[in-house]
Design an enzyme around this catalytic site. Structure first.
Site, mmCIF file in Angstrom:
data_model
loop_
_atom_site.group_PDB
_atom_site.id
_atom_site.type_symbol
_atom_site.label_atom_id
_atom_site.label_comp_id
_atom_site.label_asym_id
_atom_site.label_seq_id
_atom_site.Cartn_x
_atom_site.Cartn_y
_atom_site.Cartn_z
ATOM 1 N N GLU A 1 -3.230 12.648 6.624
ATOM 2 C CA GLU A 1 -2.142 11.672 6.624
ATOM 3 C C GLU A 1 -1.085 12.009 5.577
ATOM 4 O OE1 GLU A 1 -3.697 7.685 8.053
ATOM 5 O OE2 GLU A 1 -4.827 7.974 6.209
ATOM 6 N N ARG B 1 2.301 10.266 13.014
ATOM 7 C CA ARG B 1 3.071 9.399 12.099
ATOM 8 C C ARG B 1 3.403 10.107 10.791
ATOM 9 N NH1 ARG B 1 -2.291 6.913 12.517
ATOM 10 N NH2 ARG B 1 -3.477 7.260 10.615
ATOM 11 N N ASP B 2 4.022 9.341 9.911
ATOM 12 C CA ASP B 2 4.255 9.709 8.507
ATOM 13 C C ASP B 2 5.220 10.887 8.326
ATOM 14 O OD1 ASP B 2 2.348 7.732 8.271
ATOM 15 O OD2 ASP B 2 0.769 9.029 7.495
ATOM 16 N N TRP C 1 0.858 -1.192 0.000
ATOM 17 C CA TRP C 1 0.000 0.000 0.000
ATOM 18 C C TRP C 1 0.892 1.239 0.000
ATOM 19 C CZ3 TRP C 1 0.458 -3.580 3.752
ATOM 20 C CH2 TRP C 1 0.590 -3.203 5.087
ATOM 21 N N ASP C 2 0.983 2.043 1.055
ATOM 22 C CA ASP C 2 1.704 3.320 0.970
ATOM 23 C C ASP C 2 3.037 3.166 0.230
ATOM 24 O OD1 ASP C 2 -0.362 3.927 2.651
ATOM 25 O OD2 ASP C 2 0.862 4.921 4.158
ATOM 26 N N ALA D 1 4.401 4.354 7.682
ATOM 27 C CA ALA D 1 4.934 5.165 6.584
ATOM 28 C C ALA D 1 5.947 6.239 7.004
ATOM 29 C CB ALA D 1 3.785 5.809 5.826
HETATM 30 C C1 FRU Z 1 -1.986 5.746 5.083
HETATM 31 C C2 FRU Z 1 -1.657 5.183 6.433
HETATM 32 C C3 FRU Z 1 -0.507 5.924 7.046
HETATM 33 C C4 FRU Z 1 0.091 4.915 7.985
HETATM 34 C C5 FRU Z 1 -0.163 3.610 7.260
HETATM 35 C C6 FRU Z 1 -0.540 2.457 8.132
HETATM 36 O O1 FRU Z 1 -2.477 4.812 4.187
HETATM 37 O O2 FRU Z 1 -2.782 5.212 7.276
HETATM 38 O O3 FRU Z 1 -0.891 7.111 7.685
HETATM 39 O O4 FRU Z 1 1.439 5.186 8.190
HETATM 40 O O5 FRU Z 1 -1.205 3.841 6.345
HETATM 41 O O6 FRU Z 1 -0.731 1.293 7.414
#
Ligand code: FRU
Length: 424
Positions: A294, A209-210, A52-53, A139
């Site tokens: 996010e 996060r992120d 995903w990310d 992420a």
């Molecule tokens: C975005 C997210 C990020 C996080 C990750 C967790 O898709 O929610 O904010 O780091 O996915 O899986």
């Protein structure tokens, strides 16, 4: 509890507010801000793992960087379990939806490489098992530091807690591929403080996060964006006049939107290496509007600061809504004031007929937007879905002043380099 403006009133800068009035301008299905339909017959990067990310390797100024002609991306990744009894339904069939939904709890950072900016080959895990201090590797951003191939990976170490961390390693290339070496010592940087940024103790659903480090093109200092929520006990936030904005008669009721408290956080480095950080008040708050902003990131263009962040339909507050996708804001200086792009903030949302087709968009400085496929409806009346866990088609947008326009669509997972670095 004070309103957002009162709370940060004595700090060096006031956060810009994404107001309820701004959000009332969000409209799904405007073709200039809607991602083209993703077909249900999309190709899958790997039948072994979900991804995903997606985090393209870049330099500290934000440019997508290849090394010795190799493009490199990092992805949040989890094994697929088609044969695990735990993920079989009552008829003995693989319940991929449940496997996919559970993925966050076992997210690990992997990397991929490519000669063409697509057709990604799996490199493997970035850190060996046991290196990262918590269960989940969430992420962040990989930064190529120099021609020696050193890379600082900033990411989020989650469960227990949520800590912004970094780990340094090196990218090594041959004519056959890329490997990542090192990435053995994770350094914790900071956590939410409870004064500006909400902690787990204040709200079990907090977000922190992120990380997205960058050098300010104007003042040359090292900063970092991150996702947060505004500090304070859950339910205690005030959605006042400022957070509501200029709404038409009949739109003053904020319902329970005090539970939506997202913000885009910023920290400044005290040192050149980015090992020592000081959190500053948020750049942007969405109190009364949305609970998640996010993966915040910048595009620096035409002397302006284009701030992008992803958000969901389900995280909007009462009385406001919008599609899953990427939202954006623009300012003439780093600390704002920020104005929502396109009036509303919406830059690229999912079409209402396929509300979960993609997520986790990253707008690159060349106007290309990468994201992953979540789920696409199939069959009669779209009652079934096909789970993605793979790269979505890249979309091209044009950024013009305070507006953006969808102008192109490219191949799945197309992330071409903007600069190539020859390693020494
Ligand atoms: C975005 C997210 C990020 C996080 C990750 C967790 O898709 O929610 O904010 O780091 O996915 O899986």
């Amino acid at each position: 509890m004070k309103s957002t403006t009162e709370k940060f009133g004595n700090t060096p800068h006031l956060p810009s507010l994404w107001t309820r009035a701004d959000a009332l301008k969000v409209h799904a299905d405007d073709p200039t801000t809607t991602q083209p339909l993703v077909s249900a017959d999309f190709p899958v990067l790997s039948d072994k793992v979900f991804i995903w990310d997606t985090m393209p390797l870049r330099d500290i100024d934000g440019n997508i960087t290849s090394v010795d002609g190799w493009s490199v991306i990092f992805t949040l990744t989890a094994d697929r379990h088609p044969n695990d009894p735990q993920y079989l339904d009552e008829n003995g069939n693989y319940d991929i939806t449940r496997d996919w939904t559970d993925r966050h709890g076992r997210a690990k950072m992997y990397y991929w490489y490519s000669r063409t900016g697509k057709d990604w080959k799996l490199g493997g895990r970035v850190m060996a098992e046991g290196v990262s201090p918590t269960v989940r590797e969430w992420a962040g951003t990989p930064i190529l530091l120099n021609e020696q191939g050193e890379v600082d990976l900033y990411y989020t170490a989650v469960t227990p807690g949520a800590t912004i961390v970094k780990v340094r390693g090196r990218v090594v290339t041959t004519e056959h591929g890329v490997s990542l070496v090192g990435f053995e010592k994770v350094k914790p940087l900071f956590e939410a403080d409870g004064k500006m940024y909400q902690t787990e103790a204040q709200n079990a659903f907090w977000g922190f996060r992120d990380p997205w480090p960058f050098r300010d093109p104007k003042d040359g200092k090292l900063y970092m964006l991150f996702e947060g929520n505004v500090a304070g006990e859950r339910g205690s936030h005030k959605v006042g006049k400022a957070e509501i904005g200029d709404v038409p008669p009949g739109y003053e009721d904020v319902g329970n939107s005090r539970f939506q408290t997202a913000c885009v956080g910023i920290a400044v480095a005290r040192d050149e290496d980015g090992d020592d950080w000081e959190m500053l008040p948020p750049l942007l708050t969405a109190v009364g509007v949305n609970d998640q902003t996010e993966r915040p990131h910048f595009v620096f263009q035409d002397g302006k600061y284009y701030l992008f962040t992803i958000s969901h339909t389900f995280t909007y507050g009462d009385g406001v809504t919008g599609p899953d996708g990427v939202y954006g804001f623009v300012a003439d200086s780093l600390f704002g004031p920020y104005v929502p792009l396109n009036g509303s903030g919406l830059v690229l949302g999912n079409p209402s007929s396929q509300p979960f087709q993609t997520y986790s968009h990253c707008v690159m400085p060349n106007g290309l937007v990468t994201s992953f496929i979540d789920s696409v409806p199939t069959g009669e009346g779209g009652t079934q879905v096909r789970i993605g866990g793979t790269e979505a088609p890249t979309v091209g947008i044009k950024i013009k002043g305070q507006q953006t326009f969808v102008v192109a669509e490219y191949d799945y997972g197309y992330i071409p380099p903007m600069v190539d670095v020859t390693l020494k």
